[in-house]
Design an enzyme around this catalytic site. Structure first.
Site, short mmCIF file in Angstrom:
data_model
loop_
_atom_site.label_atom_id
_atom_site.label_comp_id
_atom_site.label_asym_id
_atom_site.label_seq_id
_atom_site.Cartn_x
_atom_site.Cartn_y
_atom_site.Cartn_z
CB SER A 75 -0.85 -0.01 1.26
OG SER A 75 -1.39 1.27 1.50
CB SER A 76 0.45 4.61 -1.47
OG SER A 76 -0.86 4.87 -1.04
CB CYS A 77 -0.51 3.91 4.06
SG CYS A 77 -0.65 2.20 4.50
CE1 TYR B 40 -3.52 -2.94 5.17
CE2 TYR B 40 -2.76 -0.82 4.35
CZ TYR B 40 -3.25 -2.09 4.11
OH TYR B 40 -3.45 -2.51 2.83
CE LYS C 56 -1.02 -4.96 2.99
NZ LYS C 56 -1.15 -6.22 2.23
CG HIS D 280 -10.35 2.85 1.24
ND1 HIS D 280 -10.45 1.48 1.16
CD2 HIS D 280 -9.17 3.11 1.86
CE1 HIS D 280 -9.38 0.94 1.72
NE2 HIS D 280 -8.59 1.91 2.16
O1 GFB Z 1 -9.90 6.75 1.77
P1 GFB Z 1 -9.60 7.08 3.18
O2 GFB Z 1 -10.46 6.46 4.21
O3 GFB Z 1 -8.13 6.68 3.56
O4 GFB Z 1 -9.71 8.68 3.38
P2 GFB Z 1 -6.62 7.28 3.51
C1 GFB Z 1 -9.10 9.58 2.50
C2 GFB Z 1 -9.51 11.02 2.86
O5 GFB Z 1 -10.90 11.19 2.52
C3 GFB Z 1 -9.36 11.38 4.32
C4 GFB Z 1 -11.58 11.80 3.61
O6 GFB Z 1 -8.90 12.72 4.42
C5 GFB Z 1 -10.81 11.30 4.83
O7 GFB Z 1 -11.07 12.12 5.96
N1 GFB Z 1 -13.00 11.45 3.57
C6 GFB Z 1 -14.01 12.33 3.29
C7 GFB Z 1 -13.56 10.25 3.79
N2 GFB Z 1 -15.19 11.73 3.40
C8 GFB Z 1 -14.95 10.44 3.69
C9 GFB Z 1 -15.80 9.31 3.91
O8 GFB Z 1 -17.03 9.39 3.85
N3 GFB Z 1 -15.19 8.11 4.17
C10 GFB Z 1 -13.83 7.99 4.22
N4 GFB Z 1 -13.30 6.79 4.44
N5 GFB Z 1 -13.00 9.05 4.06
C11 GFB Z 1 -6.14 4.80 3.93
C12 GFB Z 1 -5.42 4.04 4.99
O9 GFB Z 1 -5.86 6.11 4.20
O10 GFB Z 1 -5.66 4.51 2.64
C13 GFB Z 1 -5.22 2.63 4.67
O11 GFB Z 1 -6.08 4.21 6.22
C14 GFB Z 1 -4.85 2.35 3.23
O12 GFB Z 1 -4.20 2.16 5.49
C15 GFB Z 1 -5.63 3.20 2.26
O13 GFB Z 1 -3.49 2.57 3.03
C16 GFB Z 1 -5.13 3.07 0.84
O14 GFB Z 1 -6.16 7.50 2.12
O15 GFB Z 1 -6.49 8.46 4.42
#
Ligand code: GFB
Length: 300
Positions: A94-96, A123, A127, A166
């Protein structure tokens, strides 16, 4: 989602002799089951798409589950695949894995050069351990392991649960429901300013097959550590993503940013020059990918 996309691609290419197991048929966190599977099947090539994944809130709330399950899957499967004679192993990360404040775009060599983003540290550590295990088995045993680091993935088979998903599938669902129920406002987590890059899962599957079709010798010339980033090389703000999804879904509502929810890392854009240099590039634009995913969601 990733495993299903890779399977569709392999089948479309006419690939035979596929050894498949659903999650229900094989628990990759159970040592006995994993050992029995690899001993009996002895696969030549292993594509390790299985993982416990989730969005920002799921990672933040359940770090113990994310670190435990991912470490177990990696430790058991990499070791068993090597002992039972696998000739190639493709590990999906993952890119994280990259440091929270690393320069952008993120190059593979930035791994372990700084602290991780706290919301998904558990996580990410799991990874990174998978990558290091692949590299250690390569160095000590000559095991042909490759590590592919995808940016944020989306597509058919995605998780649309509002708590654990996500951002992209979450916003598809929120705008779809707002359109149906004629809700005037949709909540978007955080400030809307973080930037993210999104890759359609069919492009990831394409990159997996592309890499597997190259000799390890050619791949090592481009990537001595065996790590390859895979993304589009383009990112956008969460606010811009929300506006694009609203337009594709055809919803007429305002956005309300909920700053009680975390933003996560400010930016996470991958440098994909290693893959580009071999001749690979993504084929599905973000707009087209969201359209296809929305159609899939409406049919599911
Ligand atoms: O996709 P996401 O959950 O993961 O959130 P990350 C990306 C951004 O979208 C964050 C915003 O700034 C969230 O606050 N966001 C806005 C939302 N509205 C929403 C919503 O309704 N749901 C969600 N989920 N986010 C993940 C990692 O990070 O990326 C994992 O936690 C993994 O480990 C994955 O690597 C690829 O991009 O922040």
């Amino acid at each position: 989602m990733a495993g299903s996309a890779i399977l569709r691609k392999l089948q479309a290419e006419g690939c035979e002799d596929l050894i498949l197991r659903t999650h229900g048929e094989l628990d990759l966190t159970d040592q006995k089951q994993v050992e029995r599977f690899f001993e009996k099947e002895r696969p030549d090539c292993v594509i390790m798409a299985a993982a416990k994944v989730g969005g920002i809130l799921a990672n933040y709330r359940w770090p113990a589950d994310f670190i435990r399950e991912n470490l177990l899957i990696e430790v058991l499967s990499i070791d068993a695949a090597w002992r039972h004679g696998a000739k190639k192993f493709l590990f999906l990360g993952s890119s994280c894995i990259y440091p929270q404040m690393a320069p952008q775009p993120l190059k593979e060599e930035y791994l372990l050069t700084g602290s991780l983003e706290p919301t998904n540290e558990a996580y990410a550590v799991a990874k990174i351990s998978g990558i290091k295990m692949c590299q250690a088995y390569q160095s000590q045993h000559g095991f042909n392991a490759l590590c592919l680091m995808p940016t944020n993935l989306y597509g058919p088979g995605d998780n649309f649960d509002l708590e654990s998903s996500h951002v992209l599938p979450a916003l598809i669902r929120k705008f779809h429901e707002a359109k149906q129920q004629q809700t005037p406002v949709v909540g978007v987590w955080g400030t809307g300013t973080p930037r993210r890059e999104f890759l359609h899962v069919d492009d990831l599957a394409d990159a997996c097959l592309f890499l597997l079709q190259h000799s390890m010798e050619d791949l090592r010339k481009v990537s001595p550590d065996g790590v390859f980033n895979v993304g589009t090389g383009k990112d956008l703000e969460i606010r811009e993503l929300a506006l694009l999804i609203r337009q594709i879904v055809g919803a007429h509502c305002e956005l309300r940013f909920d700053t009680s929810k975390p933003d996560g890392t400010p930016r996470k854009l991958l440098d994909i020059s290693r893959l580009r240099c071999l001749g690979w590039q993504p084929k599905i634009s973000l707009e087209e990918g969201i359209r296809r995913t929305y159609q899939w969601y409406c049919r599911a």
